[in-house]
Design an enzyme around this catalytic site. Structure first.
Site, short mmCIF file in Angstrom:
data_model
loop_
_atom_site.label_atom_id
_atom_site.label_comp_id
_atom_site.label_asym_id
_atom_site.label_seq_id
_atom_site.Cartn_x
_atom_site.Cartn_y
_atom_site.Cartn_z
N ARG A 78 41.22 41.58 44.35
CA ARG A 78 42.69 41.61 44.16
C ARG A 78 43.09 42.99 43.65
O ARG A 78 44.04 43.58 44.14
CB ARG A 78 43.13 40.51 43.20
CG ARG A 78 43.34 39.14 43.83
CD ARG A 78 42.13 38.63 44.60
NE ARG A 78 42.28 37.32 45.18
CZ ARG A 78 41.83 36.18 44.63
NH1 ARG A 78 41.17 36.20 43.48
NH2 ARG A 78 42.01 35.03 45.25
N ASP A 101 37.18 38.79 48.90
CA ASP A 101 38.23 37.77 48.86
C ASP A 101 39.24 38.10 49.96
O ASP A 101 39.04 39.04 50.73
CB ASP A 101 38.90 37.69 47.48
CG ASP A 101 39.30 36.26 47.13
OD1 ASP A 101 40.09 35.68 47.90
OD2 ASP A 101 38.82 35.73 46.13
N HIS A 151 38.69 31.93 51.41
CA HIS A 151 38.97 33.26 50.84
C HIS A 151 38.32 34.36 51.67
O HIS A 151 37.68 35.27 51.13
CB HIS A 151 38.51 33.33 49.38
CG HIS A 151 39.39 32.54 48.44
ND1 HIS A 151 40.69 32.88 48.19
CD2 HIS A 151 39.15 31.42 47.71
CE1 HIS A 151 41.22 32.00 47.33
NE2 HIS A 151 40.31 31.11 47.04
N GLU A 177 38.28 26.38 47.19
CA GLU A 177 39.59 26.49 47.83
C GLU A 177 39.51 26.83 49.31
O GLU A 177 40.09 27.81 49.76
CB GLU A 177 40.44 27.55 47.08
CG GLU A 177 40.65 27.21 45.62
CD GLU A 177 41.47 28.24 44.85
OE1 GLU A 177 42.29 27.83 44.02
OE2 GLU A 177 41.28 29.46 45.07
N TRP A 181 34.77 24.95 37.37
CA TRP A 181 36.00 25.68 37.01
C TRP A 181 37.22 24.77 36.96
O TRP A 181 38.15 25.01 36.19
CB TRP A 181 36.24 26.85 37.97
CG TRP A 181 36.69 26.48 39.36
CD1 TRP A 181 35.92 26.03 40.38
CD2 TRP A 181 38.02 26.56 39.89
NE1 TRP A 181 36.66 25.82 41.51
CE2 TRP A 181 37.96 26.14 41.24
CE3 TRP A 181 39.25 26.94 39.35
CZ2 TRP A 181 39.09 26.08 42.06
CZ3 TRP A 181 40.38 26.89 40.17
CH2 TRP A 181 40.29 26.46 41.50
N TYR A 238 39.48 30.93 31.39
CA TYR A 238 40.19 31.79 32.34
C TYR A 238 40.95 32.87 31.58
O TYR A 238 42.00 32.60 30.98
CB TYR A 238 41.10 30.94 33.25
CG TYR A 238 40.37 30.54 34.52
CD1 TYR A 238 39.08 29.99 34.44
CD2 TYR A 238 40.91 30.76 35.78
CE1 TYR A 238 38.38 29.65 35.58
CE2 TYR A 238 40.20 30.42 36.94
CZ TYR A 238 38.95 29.87 36.83
OH TYR A 238 38.24 29.55 37.96
N TRP A 275 40.31 36.97 36.99
CA TRP A 275 40.94 37.14 38.31
C TRP A 275 42.04 38.17 38.15
O TRP A 275 42.88 38.06 37.25
CB TRP A 275 41.50 35.80 38.80
CG TRP A 275 40.45 34.74 38.87
CD1 TRP A 275 40.23 33.73 37.97
CD2 TRP A 275 39.44 34.59 39.87
NE1 TRP A 275 39.16 32.97 38.36
CE2 TRP A 275 38.66 33.46 39.52
CE3 TRP A 275 39.12 35.29 41.04
CZ2 TRP A 275 37.57 33.03 40.30
CZ3 TRP A 275 38.05 34.85 41.81
CH2 TRP A 275 37.29 33.74 41.44
N THR A 276 42.07 39.17 39.05
CA THR A 276 42.88 40.36 38.74
C THR A 276 44.19 40.47 39.50
O THR A 276 44.74 41.56 39.64
CB THR A 276 42.04 41.63 38.98
OG1 THR A 276 41.57 41.60 40.33
CG2 THR A 276 40.88 41.71 38.02
N GLU A 277 44.71 39.36 40.03
CA GLU A 277 46.00 39.45 40.73
C GLU A 277 47.03 40.24 39.92
O GLU A 277 47.77 41.06 40.46
CB GLU A 277 46.57 38.05 40.99
CG GLU A 277 45.86 37.26 42.07
CD GLU A 277 44.78 36.35 41.51
OE1 GLU A 277 44.24 36.65 40.42
OE2 GLU A 277 44.46 35.36 42.18
#
Ligand code: ACM
Ligand code: ZN
Length: 756
Positions: free
Chosen positions: A161, A190, A263, A326, A392, A417, A467-469
């Site tokens: 991300r 991803d 992903h 996912e 998770w 998280y 998670w780096t969004e």
């Protein structure tokens, strides 16, 4: 009552002093510590005898630390003659990997352990060092024996991300090692970018490594907006080897993650023949989950086999992460190739196709002597025979896997998280959502009580996921992991019975001094000031509290920003006129926390006795009836704390003004938020009484008028004289067709009742 209070206060003071006396302010908390009088002085003639190549690395790293933060180095020598001012290292074989022992007196330091234990011993020394003058440092005499509770003490980092360079990756590994953690889960691929060079498939990085824009701001803002900046990057295999070598010297194992079958947009943008539709794709500019995934046909498995073979040659660790989370089955349902595999293999459905996919990949991983690990979705449709599971979506996946005899790494969203908010969203940078404070992380217990003693052995440990969004650069990553990584390291290393939140907070505030020294951008959310309110003599009594007690709380009431010279908060603030309190936590030099701002509107009803015939819904009854007369007018966007919520019920409240008063108007705040099923009331009616029993109606406004007002609904009282005021707010009832939540009870949200 008073006596109990005094005793409790005394205990508190004694506890704080007991906690504060230690010189061993180490995170994670060591297992056994004995403290003695005296101290060992480090200077440029201090000698250390290193033994093996790796311990030599450890000592070099210690020397770099000394040099950087204390301005001198010690001497690494070969001989081991006893003598003053020396550090002796003894290499031992230990049954618990990571075990070490340190003895420090004024003459010498003795360290024993295996190579990894010795590394951890020096990490402890780094935290024990204190400045002692120019080119001098000291450590107070003590004996420590220490070992980890869990074997998997991990931190994950998503570089898809947002990409970070090799230097930042190394820093991340430094932080992991500094807190005696030992796994770096490197999320390399991803939808938004493929970040590892694969020689056989150069398009993965050439095409898949770059996207043509990125979402601006929050995912939930409509319409979503994107920049048009080409964004990306990747690590060459040479760089990966360099990082692997670096991690080895820090006793950190890297677990690379190559995501499949979901992903995968960046991968199938580069090689569309491995999608179901052979469509034209591009690496995603938006976050989330996408329908286009790897096709489950044989050629995809072969493609991924080639990729994994290159990946496995680069990473010496035993685990390879293959994602598995996912993965929508939308494309698979209508893909002839996928359906053929289902038929050929006698599978029941697409869930079993995912399980079949992972099982085939596991064979590839196992064939190289490695083990497969994946997110807990790999349980669906049947777990691959040797796979480990990363739990998770809560802890149930981990429990199920352990009961089936599979190894588990715990990383539930609730506690692990680190992309969640850790403080008030008002003062923290934009995050994906959630609320996972340092205290929450610290409270985590990785071993579920649902497991028997035998099953518990399958819990390898836990890790923090990053998670780096919403983390565009490495400084931002630091903000999100610090200080939560400190809390997690203690969860994973320290003995359960040694953990104590209040005592940890004291060590943490000492740790912040070190983090400042190291230039680490940690979140100050722990220092946030929170306010609580209680009624007092027709006004409001305000108590202020900071999450960490080592700062002073300063405040203003004249609308100026608080600074170092502002009033010190010692006693509750008594608010009896309209004003705004602005407050923050400070040390002797600077502001430690963001500013908390709280305005008050004081009217005839503020702080008065109020009773309600029907209690609000449990979920929206934060401060009870006092919420309606606390002088704080509920704001928009709404925070549930400021409002009372009634599902289908009416508000029926009586306020006792204490004496007869002349009334001009009553103002009632109501909320309209249709998407949350919150609707304006049907009507508001105000009654008066002088005995609190017999009420007469004075004024009523209907729904049309309420709509015209919008929110602060003013009901004229025509100068009536009364002591008791009853406010009846009628819920709008069942939500009509065509509206959000149709057929359900409407919510009525009410806040301040101002009587003027
Ligand atoms: C995940 O957070 N999707 C594993
Ligand atoms: Zn397909």
């Amino acid at each position: 009552m008073k006596f109990v209070f005094v005793i409790l206060s005394l205990c508190f003071v004694i506890c704080i002093q007991l906690f504060a006396q230690t010189n061993v302010n180490v995170i994670p908390k060591p297992v056994n510590v004995k403290e003695y009088k005296g101290e060992f002085i480090f200077n440029s003639s201090t000698q250390v005898v290193a033994i093996t190549e790796l311990t030599n690395e450890t000592v070099n790293q210690f020397n770099d630390f000394l040099n950087l933060y204390y301005g001198f180095k010690i001497n690494i020598i070969k001989d081991s003659k006893p003598g003053k001012g020396k550090i002796f290292i003894k290499l031992t074989k230990d049954s618990i990997p990571g075990y070490y022992k340190i003895r420090i007196d004024s003459d010498e330091i003795e360290i024993s352990g295996s190579e990894v234990g010795i590394c951890y011993a020096f990490q402890t020394l780094k935290q024990l060092l204190k400045p002692a003058g120019k080119n001098l440092a000291l450590i107070n005499s003590c004996e420590i024996s220490d070992f980890p509770r869990y074997q998997w003490r991990g931190m994950h980092l998503d570089v898809s991300r947002h990409f970070v360079n090799v230097d930042s990756v190394k820093k991340y590994i430094d932080y992991i090692s500094f807190y005696k953690m030992n796994v770096f889960h490197w999320h390399l691929t991803d939808d938004q970018g493929w970040r590892i060079e694969i020689k056989k498939y150069p398009n993965l990085t050439k095409i898949g490594g770059y996207r043509n824009g990125t979402l601006i701001g929050s995912y939930s803002v409509t319409p979503q907006q994107f920049d048009t900046i080409r964004y990306g990057g990747y690590y060459t295999q040479q760089q990966i080897k360099d990082v692997v070598e670096y991690a080895k010297k820090k006793h950190v194992t890297i677990v690379p993650e190559i995501e499949m079958p979901g992903h995968a947009l960046a991968a199938i943008s580069s090689y569309p023949e491995y999608s179901c539709t052979n469509g034209k794709f591009e690496p995603a500019k938006l976050w989330g989950v996408f329908d286009d995934v790897f096709c489950a046909k044989d050629s995809t498995i072969n493609f991924l086999t080639d990729i994994l073979n290159e990946v496995m040659d680069l990473f010496p660790g035993e685990y390879i992460h293959v994602g598995g989370d996912e993965c929508p089955k939308t494309r698979w349902k209508t893909c002839a190739n996928c359906q053929n595999v289902i038929k050929r293999e006698g599978l029941k459905d697409e869930a079993q196709l995912q399980s079949y996919f992972i099982k085939r990949i596991e064979k590839v991983v196992n064939s190289k002597g490695k083990k497969l690990i994946g997110w807990d979705e790999i349980l669906e449709g049947g777990l691959a025979p040797n796979a480990a599971v990363m739990s998770w979506r809560g802890i149930q996946g981990g429990i199920d896997a352990a009961k089936q005899g599979h190894y588990v790494v715990m990383t539930p969203g609730s506690h692990c998280y680190f992309d969640h908010y850790q403080g008030s969203p008002k003062s923290e940078p934009l995050a994906i959502g959630g609320y996972t404070t340092v205290e929450k992380v610290y409270s985590y217990e990785p071993t579920p009580t649902e497991l028997s003693a035998d099953e518990q052995k399958y819990i390898l440990g836990a890790q923090g996921n990053v998670w780096t969004e919403y983390m565009p650069n490495f400084k931002h990553v630091e903000h999100m992991i610090f200080p939560r990584i400190c809390a997690l390291s203690e969860v994973l290393w320290s003995q359960k019975e040694n953990r104590n939140w209040d005592e940890f907070k004291i060590r943490l505030s000492k740790q912040f001094i070190l983090l400042d020294k190291m230039g680490i951008n940690y979140s100050k959310a722990m220092y946030e000031v929170s306010a609580s309110f209680s009624p007092l003599n027709d006004g409001v009594s305000v108590n202020l509290k900071s999450g960490l007690s080592d700062g002073k709380i300063l405040y203003t009431i004249d609308n100026s920003e608080p600074n170092i010279n502002s009033t010190v908060f010692n006693n509750n603030i008594y608010v009896k006129n309209d004003l705004t309190i602005k407050t923050a936590c400070f040390d002797s030099k600077k502001q430690l926390s963001p500013i908390l701002e709280q305005s008050f509107v004081i009217t005839k009803s503020t702080g008065k006795k109020i009773t309600m015939a029907v209690e609000p819904n449990k979920s929206y009854n934060n401060g009870g009836s006092f919420t309606l007369v606390d002088g704080i007018v509920g704001k928009i966007p709404w925070y549930s704390k400021e409002w009372l919520g009634f599902s289908g019920d009416n508000l029926d409240a009586v306020i006792d003004l204490g004496k007869e008063e002349n009334l001009q108007s009553v103002i009632v705040d109501v909320l309209l938020a249709e998407s949350s099923w919150i609707y304006l009331p049907e009507s508001i009616e105000v009654f008066i009484s002088n005995d609190g029993i017999n009420f007469i109606s004075v004024s009523k406004v209907d729904n049309e008028k309420i709509k015209a007002f919008g929110r602060a609904i003013e009901i004229p009282m025509g100068n009536s004289k009364t002591r008791y005021v009853k406010v009846f707010v009628k819920n709008s009832g069942i939500i009509p067709a065509g509206k959000s939540g149709e057929g359900h009870n409407a919510w009525l949200f009410v806040d301040e009742i101002q009587i003027r």
